[in-house]
Motif scaffolding. Structure first.
Motif, PDB file in Angstrom:
ATOM      1  N   TYR A  99     -59.933   3.222 -80.215  1.00  0.00           N
ATOM      2  CA  TYR A  99     -60.780   3.981 -81.138  1.00  0.00           C
ATOM      3  C   TYR A  99     -61.146   5.330 -80.523  1.00  0.00           C
ATOM      4  O   TYR A  99     -61.000   6.390 -81.153  1.00  0.00           O
ATOM      5  N   ASP A 100     -61.590   5.312 -79.274  1.00  0.00           N
ATOM      6  CA  ASP A 100     -62.035   6.547 -78.636  1.00  0.00           C
ATOM      7  C   ASP A 100     -60.884   7.502 -78.346  1.00  0.00           C
ATOM      8  O   ASP A 100     -61.055   8.723 -78.412  1.00  0.00           O
ATOM      9  N   VAL A 103     -60.330   9.262 -81.647  1.00  0.00           N
ATOM     10  CA  VAL A 103     -61.445  10.153 -81.989  1.00  0.00           C
ATOM     11  C   VAL A 103     -61.466  11.378 -81.072  1.00  0.00           C
ATOM     12  O   VAL A 103     -61.636  12.515 -81.542  1.00  0.00           O
ATOM     13  N   THR A 136     -71.360   9.651 -83.019  1.00  0.00           N
ATOM     14  CA  THR A 136     -70.677   9.146 -84.201  1.00  0.00           C
ATOM     15  C   THR A 136     -69.631  10.150 -84.644  1.00  0.00           C
ATOM     16  O   THR A 136     -69.726  11.346 -84.343  1.00  0.00           O
ATOM     17  N   VAL A 137     -68.630   9.671 -85.361  1.00  0.00           N
ATOM     18  CA  VAL A 137     -67.574  10.558 -85.852  1.00  0.00           C
ATOM     19  C   VAL A 137     -68.153  11.647 -86.732  1.00  0.00           C
ATOM     20  O   VAL A 137     -67.808  12.831 -86.592  1.00  0.00           O
ATOM     21  N   TYR A 152     -69.039  13.771 -75.999  1.00  0.00           N
ATOM     22  CA  TYR A 152     -68.813  12.580 -76.818  1.00  0.00           C
ATOM     23  C   TYR A 152     -69.172  11.319 -76.039  1.00  0.00           C
ATOM     24  O   TYR A 152     -68.719  11.104 -74.927  1.00  0.00           O
ATOM     25  N   SER A 154     -69.485   7.083 -76.925  1.00  0.00           N
ATOM     26  CA  SER A 154     -69.242   6.080 -77.954  1.00  0.00           C
ATOM     27  C   SER A 154     -69.037   4.731 -77.312  1.00  0.00           C
ATOM     28  O   SER A 154     -69.585   4.445 -76.251  1.00  0.00           O
ATOM     29  N   ALA A 249     -60.533   4.230 -86.345  1.00  0.00           N
ATOM     30  CA  ALA A 249     -60.820   5.632 -86.045  1.00  0.00           C
ATOM     31  C   ALA A 249     -60.237   6.555 -87.113  1.00  0.00           C
ATOM     32  O   ALA A 249     -60.912   7.477 -87.588  1.00  0.00           O
ATOM     33  N   GLU A 252     -62.350   6.350 -90.283  1.00  0.00           N
ATOM     34  CA  GLU A 252     -63.660   6.992 -90.217  1.00  0.00           C
ATOM     35  C   GLU A 252     -63.546   8.508 -90.088  1.00  0.00           C
ATOM     36  O   GLU A 252     -64.394   9.249 -90.615  1.00  0.00           O
ATOM     37  N   ILE A 253     -62.522   8.990 -89.385  1.00  0.00           N
ATOM     38  CA  ILE A 253     -62.315  10.436 -89.287  1.00  0.00           C
ATOM     39  C   ILE A 253     -62.036  11.033 -90.665  1.00  0.00           C
ATOM     40  O   ILE A 253     -62.619  12.049 -91.063  1.00  0.00           O
TER      41      ILE A 253
END
Length: 452
Positions: A99-100, A103, A136-137, A152, A154, A249, A252-253
């Protein structure tokens, strides 16, 4: 620094000096084991709920096995979001790191104002250090669209950011236990490792402010990410959480407005836990116009394709590579990872083994940069604790070239372990390492699981 093996003092010294522990290792008593029992230990490649399936009708052999993996305590909210993209998810290993990685790539592109991989690469380390903190995104994308330098934080990046080499300065590890054929979350302990002061202090280029909500043709948008994850091969058992983390990710992006005015595009791809498969996927991604490749799953696979990726001028960003050797790879500044190097995991793993007070330890590793690299780190940590050549035995095996390869034959290695008289066996490998456990049982090595 350390006293003789198995001593209470040595165990306390390890806990005190090699880790910043959040678990109460200082007061733990070594778990009792009879002289006849042999305890099994694993690592991130096999400490998964899906691993016992590799043993089929002998899945009970993992009962009592314990080991370590890079893992932070994941919030329930994050787990629920992961399950929204994969309702069948049972493991979370490297989901946060995947995920990271996605992002951070998106945020770096937004700050760069460009999908040019060279410009994105200049922003990646800086995204994690010394800016306006965001978690958060939505929040982070809003700041980067304004051209604001961010820090960042997370799910996997919690304490410090990246080093100059483009990898985490600090990490969290979980000690996992198999009870029966499932990991017992109630027994999971978390320990921290690394040094905040090793995080980069270099300033990235100034971020570019996005003008309005429209795409700037000069930016090269949309940003295209290509997967290089282990959909098949020996590491396929780890693919579901990796894939779920990446998919979440992207979801959500794009829900937050995308990058550079357009939705981020994801092109799926398999690394096959095999250099030939991975190279073919990289070639396909180059032809498709991918900017950032997320992967590979295994360190050895990344090492095998890194030259191809760098030659094409793309970024390789792995959520799960841990080989310490990759820190010094000739990557022209285009390789990054959210997984911590095994120089940190080896210390946590040695601590887990030492707490049980073993007398002779066998370390079995798949022969690649991941297996042999981690084997060397653990051996060095055990030497610091007083274990010499007569009390540590190193063995290895060649993993099959592809999913169709015959299972590894570890019968001779199992015989050597029995003759050595090991009371602890660390197995560093992926799904294929189940054959090591089967060979030990076939050689009548008295595994603790069978005696409990």
């Amino acid at each position: 620094m350390y006293m003789s093996r198995g001593s209470r003092t040595a165990i306390l010294a390890v806990c005190a000096t090699v880790l910043l522990a959040t678990s109460a290792c200082g007061d733990d008593q070594p778990e009792e084991a009879t002289a006849q029992q042999v305890r099994l230990y694993g690592t991130d490649g096999n400490m998964l709920n899906s691993y016992p399936e590799e043993l089929k009708d002998r899945a009970n052999l993992v009962d009592g096995m314990k080991g370590t993996t890079p893992l932070t305590p994941l919030p329930d909210d994050f787990k629920n979001r992961l399950r929204s993209v994969d309702s069948k998810l049972t493991d979370y290993l490297y989901a946060a790191e995947a995920y990271d990685a996605v992002v951070i790539s998106a945020l770096a592109a937004q700050l760069a104002g460009s999908t040019d991989p060279a410009e994105i690469a200049k922003q990646i380390v800086g995204v994690t250090n010394d800016g306006t903190r965001c978690g958060t995104v939505n929040q982070c994308l809003r700041l980067t669209r304004e051209g604001t330098d961010i820090e960042y934080r997370s799910v996997s990046i919690t304490r410090a950011g990246f080093t100059d080499a483009g990898e985490p300065a600090t990490a969290s590890y979980a000690t996992l236990h198999f009870d029966g054929q499932q990991l017992n979350d109630a027994k999971t302990e978390f320990v921290g490792a690394g040094d905040d002061s090793t995080a980069s202090t270099k300033k990235p280029p100034a971020g570019k402010r996005q003008s309005g909500d429209f795409t700037d043709p000069a930016s090269g948008a949309p940003l295209v990410l290509g997967g290089l994850l282990p959909k098949t091969g020996d590491l396929a058992l780890a693919n579901p959480p990796l894939a779920a983390g990446a998919a979440l990710a992207i979801k959500e992006i794009n829900a937050a407005g995308g990058v550079l005015g357009e939705d981020v595009v994801w092109i799926d791809g398999d690394d096959g836990t095999n250099p030939a498969v991975a190279k073919a996927t990289v070639a396909s991604h180059v032809a498709a116009g991918v900017h950032v490749i997320i992967g590979a799953g295994g360190s050895g696979i990344s090492a095998s394709v890194l030259e191809d990726v760098v030659e094409a001028g793309l970024i390789l960003f792995s959520p799960s590579n841990t080989a310490a050797s990759l820190t010094e790879a000739d990557d022209k500044g285009l390789y990054f990872r959210t997984a911590p190097p095994d120089s940190l995991q080896g210390r946590a793993l040695a601590d887990v083994i030492l707490r049980d007070g073993p007398h002779k330890i066998a370390i079995v590793a798949r022969q690649d940069s991941y297996g042999e690299g981690l084997q060397d780190v653990v051996r060095a940590e055990l030497e610091r604790a007083g274990f010499g050549g007569d009390t540590v035995k190193l063995l290895g095996y060649e993993p099959g070239e592809d999913a169709e390869a015959a299972p590894i034959n570890f019968s001779d290695g199992a015989r050597q372990i029995k003759e050595f008289g090991a009371d602890a066996v660390l197995i560093i490998g992926f799904s294929e390492s189940a054959a090591v456990i089967q060979a030990l049982a076939d050689a009548d090595v008295p595994l603790a699981a069978l005696s409990s």
